[in-house]
Motif scaffolding. Structure first.
Motif, PDB file in Angstrom:
ATOM      1  N   LEU A  74      49.460  28.069  42.743  1.00 53.43           N
ATOM      2  CA  LEU A  74      48.523  29.168  42.471  1.00 53.43           C
ATOM      3  C   LEU A  74      48.488  29.501  40.989  1.00 53.43           C
ATOM      4  N   ASN A  75      49.637  29.469  40.344  1.00 49.62           N
ATOM      5  CA  ASN A  75      49.684  29.757  38.911  1.00 49.62           C
ATOM      6  C   ASN A  75      48.946  28.698  38.105  1.00 49.62           C
ATOM      7  N   ALA A  89      43.125  29.796  35.810  1.00 50.22           N
ATOM      8  CA  ALA A  89      41.809  29.768  35.148  1.00 50.22           C
ATOM      9  C   ALA A  89      40.682  29.787  36.182  1.00 50.22           C
ATOM     10  N   GLN A  90      40.846  29.012  37.278  1.00 51.11           N
ATOM     11  CA  GLN A  90      39.818  29.009  38.327  1.00 51.11           C
ATOM     12  C   GLN A  90      39.717  30.376  38.999  1.00 51.11           C
ATOM     13  N   LEU A 136      36.805  35.349  39.874  1.00 49.74           N
ATOM     14  CA  LEU A 136      36.745  36.810  39.803  1.00 49.74           C
ATOM     15  C   LEU A 136      35.642  37.275  38.852  1.00 49.74           C
ATOM     16  N   GLY A 137      35.472  36.535  37.742  1.00 50.33           N
ATOM     17  CA  GLY A 137      34.381  36.873  36.833  1.00 50.33           C
ATOM     18  C   GLY A 137      33.027  36.702  37.499  1.00 50.33           C
ATOM     19  N   SER A 138      32.876  35.615  38.280  1.00 50.34           N
ATOM     20  CA  SER A 138      31.617  35.403  39.000  1.00 50.34           C
ATOM     21  C   SER A 138      31.384  36.500  40.028  1.00 50.34           C
ATOM     22  N   LEU A 139      32.451  36.883  40.742  1.00 51.90           N
ATOM     23  CA  LEU A 139      32.306  37.974  41.709  1.00 51.90           C
ATOM     24  C   LEU A 139      31.948  39.288  41.021  1.00 51.90           C
TER      25      LEU A 139
END
Length: 333
Positions: free
Chosen positions: A186-187, A191-192, A197-200
């Motif tokens: 997960l770490n 970046a993904q 989150l930015g897209s959401l």
């Protein structure tokens, strides 16, 4: 300083005070110079003594000048040096210098330096004062913790954990290893996650901007949803029919696959021939079109002349025999 010298220095002080002792000597004040008075109303002053320090931002700005009690509250009178201005929204708290130390009053400014200040003689109300926990409060809380309360609950939790983990050490180690691997993976995709989150976030802002349009659309969709809900049984029956049709179609295609491939293979030469004679078909279609235009302009009883030319491909015609006889012509003529 030697002992005789110290005694000589204290002798005038003893003589000046008559038969008094050093306890009768007044303590020096904490502030010097001009002062002004403020009063603070406290619910508990934690044994605050006279001449206790009044501090603000770590600096001593005044001292306690007296304490009175009224209406189950303590009114603490303070002398403040005129060199210091106290903010109008100040909060006053009685604190201890150490668990067994002396009490003092600490002024704090919630806003970090407001423009308005308290004028001489102002009063700091009970809502703006408080007192820090004393040693008795700490001992009482520790007693509750050790004799029950949270400590007892923690003991039950630890006992249950020991019961659950007993004999499962290998499984716990494997689980921790899997958790460590999952956390590492997960770490690696941080970046993904940030991109998602930015897209959401952008989607949320866009939906918020179109909130009125979405509300209107949902209101318009409500009648259609009611109709679909009323015809739910018919829709389910239709879906079942489509499923059976799909199953029959799939079975039919599977059974006739070879026949269809054979038919398509037989069509290949025909399509190739049509492709090679594309230009001839264009001339034929142009002639048919012109003939149709002429017939449209003809009148009853008129005569139309047209030419019809037929081209035969010698490659597809049967080979001629040694004696060719035209149809309808007797043999030997």
């Amino acid at each position: 300083m030697t002992r005789p010298a110290l005694l000589l220095a204290l002798a005038p002080l003893v003589l000046a005070t008559g038969c008094g002792t050093l306890r009768d000597v007044p303590l020096p004040g904490l502030v010097s110079g001009p002062t002004y008075r403020l009063t603070g109303v406290f619910g508990n002053v934690l044994g605050l003594p006279d001449q206790a320090a009044v501090k603000m931002n770590g600096a001593t700005i005044g001292e306690v000048d007296g304490i009175e009690t009224a209406d189950y509250a303590a009114r603490v009178h303070m002398k403040i040096s005129k060199e210091f201005a106290v903010p109008a929204d100040v909060r006053a708290e009685v604190r201890l210098s150490s668990p067994m130390g002396d009490s003092f009053i600490e002024f704090t400014d919630p806003r970090g330096g407001g423009a308005a200040t308290l004028s001489p003689g102002s009063e700091i109300g009970l809502a703006a004062t408080s007192e820090a926990p004393g040693i008795s409060d700490v001992l009482s809380a520790a007693s509750t913790l050790l004799t029950g309360g949270s400590f007892a609950d923690m003991k039950v939790v630890l006992s249950e954990l020991n019961t659950a983990l007993k004999g499962n050490g290998d499984n716990i180690h494997r689980l921790l290893g899997q958790l460590d691997g999952m956390t590492t993976r997960l770490n690696d995709h941080t970046a993904q996650f940030d991109l998602a989150l930015g897209s959401l976030d952008r989607l949320g802002r866009r939906l918020a901007a179109d909130r009125r349009l979405i509300g209107t659309s949902m209101a318009e969709l409500e009648p259609a949803i009611r109709v679909l809900s009323a015809q739910r049984k018919q829709v389910l029956d239709l879906m079942a029919q489509l499923r059976r049709l799909s199953e029959v179609g799939t079975a039919t295609l599977s059974q006739s696959r070879e026949d269809m491939l054979s038919v398509l293979a037989d069509l290949t030469p025909i399509l190739d021939t049509l492709t090679r004679n594309q230009r001839n078909f264009e001339g034929i279609m142009d002639g048919i079109r012109d003939f149709g235009r002429q017939t449209d302009s003809a009148t009853f009883g008129a005569f139309l002349d047209f030419d019809l030319s037929t081209l035969f491909d010698q490659d597809v015609l049967p080979a001629p025999s040694t004696s060719t006889q035209l149809p309808g012509v007797p043999s030997g003529n």
